[in-house]
Design a protein around this motif. Structure first.
Motif, PDB file in Angstrom:
ATOM      1  N   ASP A  48      89.857  71.342  34.482  1.00  0.00           N
ATOM      2  CA  ASP A  48      90.035  70.576  35.527  1.00  0.00           C
ATOM      3  C   ASP A  48      91.232  70.147  36.172  1.00  0.00           C
ATOM      4  O   ASP A  48      92.107  69.780  35.500  1.00  0.00           O
ATOM      5  N   THR A  49      91.393  70.126  37.476  1.00  0.00           N
ATOM      6  CA  THR A  49      92.627  70.080  38.258  1.00  0.00           C
ATOM      7  C   THR A  49      92.714  68.866  38.886  1.00  0.00           C
ATOM      8  O   THR A  49      91.968  68.436  39.571  1.00  0.00           O
ATOM      9  N   THR A  50      93.840  67.772  38.771  1.00  0.00           N
ATOM     10  CA  THR A  50      93.976  66.599  39.447  1.00  0.00           C
ATOM     11  C   THR A  50      95.402  66.571  39.965  1.00  0.00           C
ATOM     12  O   THR A  50      96.132  66.971  39.441  1.00  0.00           O
ATOM     13  N   ALA A  52      98.255  64.042  42.133  1.00  0.00           N
ATOM     14  CA  ALA A  52      98.336  62.574  42.824  1.00  0.00           C
ATOM     15  C   ALA A  52      99.652  62.774  43.703  1.00  0.00           C
ATOM     16  O   ALA A  52     100.598  63.023  42.996  1.00  0.00           O
TER      17      ALA A  52
END
Lengths: 282, 243
Positions: A48-50, A52
């Protein structure tokens, strides 16, 4: 061979853990036979890539990227400088990649990680890619110019690795690109000595002879956005986005970087032999 | 369209190759390799006892030191060291001498384009000279993409700087493929179709990259022939051999 599927009681769970540390290759191969990996992902799936944007308030552009547990913080500070004589209407970008000891137990203060300067150089190659004949990089350095021959922007891009858990180059590239997307040029104006100073906030009336050189805060144009994927190859299996554990046991690592028009920017593979036609990776 | 290049070579022509072994008296193995004006000297010391801290003691460890011709050691040198180290790790038999370190020192004598392939070839020749057990040899080639979209091999420095993109490719080179005895279909594709290392710079479409691969593979046969010939001729005497 100790039992692989520990079903809840403590003794068999301890054995699985011990097996994982004592015979890591067999542990992973046993998973590969079932086409799955220890953390439950199928072979071709990335973590999973996030992302910000604006993580660092004081920087002109910044981003925090996470792929699984690997975390990178990128920040850009802009400074005005005089351009070189050979290229009077081009700015400059300096890329630095740091791996502080917080990121991994292998990195200690006196012993920098081997991989840090390599990733740093790869990143600067991917971002800059200055070629005399045709320009094929992500950013046109002419965009960074203010007054031709007199002033240009110098962008200092610093990337800090906060947690190193495999796929370092991917996360670093993602955070760098995001930081450039988020970048807003600070306002500058000409002061009495004829030098450019950075003006914070709105331009005030102030002294005479002071006018803003760039009226509005603009964003940087990205020509083509590169994105990358790292995979490890083990016998006939291709595993996408390896964790640090998988990277350390499987020797062959391939990083493919493509840009928005699906052209190959980089195919980087140091390591063991692989069969051709790994376009399956893309 | 044929003779487009500055020094009059055709697209597939390599520069004159030269390989000398046993150049240094005190090193356990040494070799110089030159392609045209680019010349690299490699020396091998080892195996020495003990491995470095983070390395696996059940295998032999390889350490590479890259010395540029001028200037201080910076990030490009570290990158070359890492690429060389991982390439050579895959061709050496690491389990023969566990808990030892083999050092390979690469000194750039002159850089006129295609530096990394030249260094890999020199290091491979030096390893053979030192008698380190290897699985197979490695041959390295640089392919670059010229303006017309065609692939040219072994560029000189000017060509390399002007080109849009180039790739350094390293192919494995087995004895069986040279002598062509029997069939090599061990798996679906024969082993010598694999790539050991590939480093690309610049943007290129995927088809062009695959074309570079094919072209490089075809030329690697010629390079390997040269390498093996220079190994054999040098066995008893110290006289240098030109390719």
């Amino acid at each position: 061979m100790s039992p692989m599927n520990g079903s809840g009681d403590l003794s068999s769970e301890m054995e699985v853990d011990a097996f994982r540390h004592l015979f890591p290759l067999r542990f992973h191969e046993r998973h590969l036979l079932e086409s799955i990996r220890p953390d439950g992902r199928p072979l071709g799936r990335a973590r999973d890539t996030t992302l910000a944007l604006g993580a660092v308030a004081s920087a002109d552009g910044s981003a925090l990227a996470k792929i699984g547990c690997t975390t990178m913080l990128a920040a850009i500070k802009m400074e005005v400088m005089t351009p070189t004589v050979e290229s009077p209407d081009e700015g400059c970008i300096a890329v630095e990649f740091h791996m502080p000891p917080i990121c991994s137990p292998i990195v200690r203060p006196g012993r920098p990680a081997e991989v840090a300067p390599v990733v740093s150089k790869q990143l600067s190659d991917t971002i800059l890619r200055q070629v005399v004949v045709t320009f094929s990089g992500m950013i046109d350095l002419k965009d960074l110019s203010l007054v031709s021959g007199k002033a240009a922007w110098m962008a200092y891009l610093d990337i800090y690795c906060l947690d190193a858990d495999g796929a370092l180059f991917d996360t670093a590239l993602l955070s760098a690109v995001a930081a450039f997307c988020h970048l807003k040029f600070p306002m500058v104006s000409l002061n009495d000595d004829g030098r450019l100073v950075v003006v914070s906030g709105e331009s005030k009336g102030g002294k005479s002879g002071k006018e803003a050189v760039n009226k509005e805060q603009r964003k940087l144009n990205l020509i083509s956005i590169p994105f990358s994927l790292t995979c490890t190859l083990h016998k006939n299996y291709i595993l996408a986005d390896p964790t640090a554990e998988e990277e350390s046991i499987m020797e062959t690592l391939v990083t493919v970087v493509l840009d928005s028009s699906l052209r190959l920017v980089s195919f980087y593979k140091p390591g063991g032999p692989v069969l051709a036609f790994t376009s399956a990776v893309m | 369209m044929e003779v487009d290049r500055a020094d009059g070579r055709t697209r597939n022509q390599l520069r004159p190759l030269a390989c000398t072994r046993c150049t240094l008296n005190r090193a356990h193995g040494s070799a110089t390799w030159s392609q045209g004006e680019t010349k690299v000297l490699a020396a091998v010391f080892g195996p020495k006892a003990g491995t470095k801290k983070n390395e696996n003691p059940e295998k032999a460890c390889i350490e590479v030191i890259w010395k540029p011709k001028t200037g201080q050691i910076g990030k490009p040198e570290k990158e070359y060291e890492m690429i060389l180290k991982r390439t050579l790790q895959s061709i050496c038999l690491l389990t023969v001498n566990p808990n030892t370190t083999t050092s390979i020192i690469v000194q750039v004598v002159n850089d006129d384009g295609a530096l990394l392939p030249c260094a890999i070839n020199a290091a491979c020749a030096a390893l053979v000279d030192a008698g380190i057990p290897l699985k197979h040899l490695a041959v390295a080639i640089c392919c670059c993409l010229a303006d017309g979209g065609y692939v040219i091999l072994d560029p000189c420095k000017l060509e390399e700087q002007r080109t849009k993109a180039f790739a350094y490719l390293v192919f494995p080179n087995l004895l069986a493929s040279v002598h062509r005895k029997g069939s090599l279909q061990v798996e679906v594709e024969p082993v010598e179709h694999g790539i050991i290392t590939s480093v690309t710079r610049g943007v290129m479409p995927v088809e062009d990259y695959l074309r570079c691969l094919e072209r490089g593979r075809a030329v690697s046969a010629k390079l390997s022939e040269f390498l093996r010939r220079s190994m054999q001729l040098q066995a008893p005497s110290d006289s240098p051999t030109a390719g």
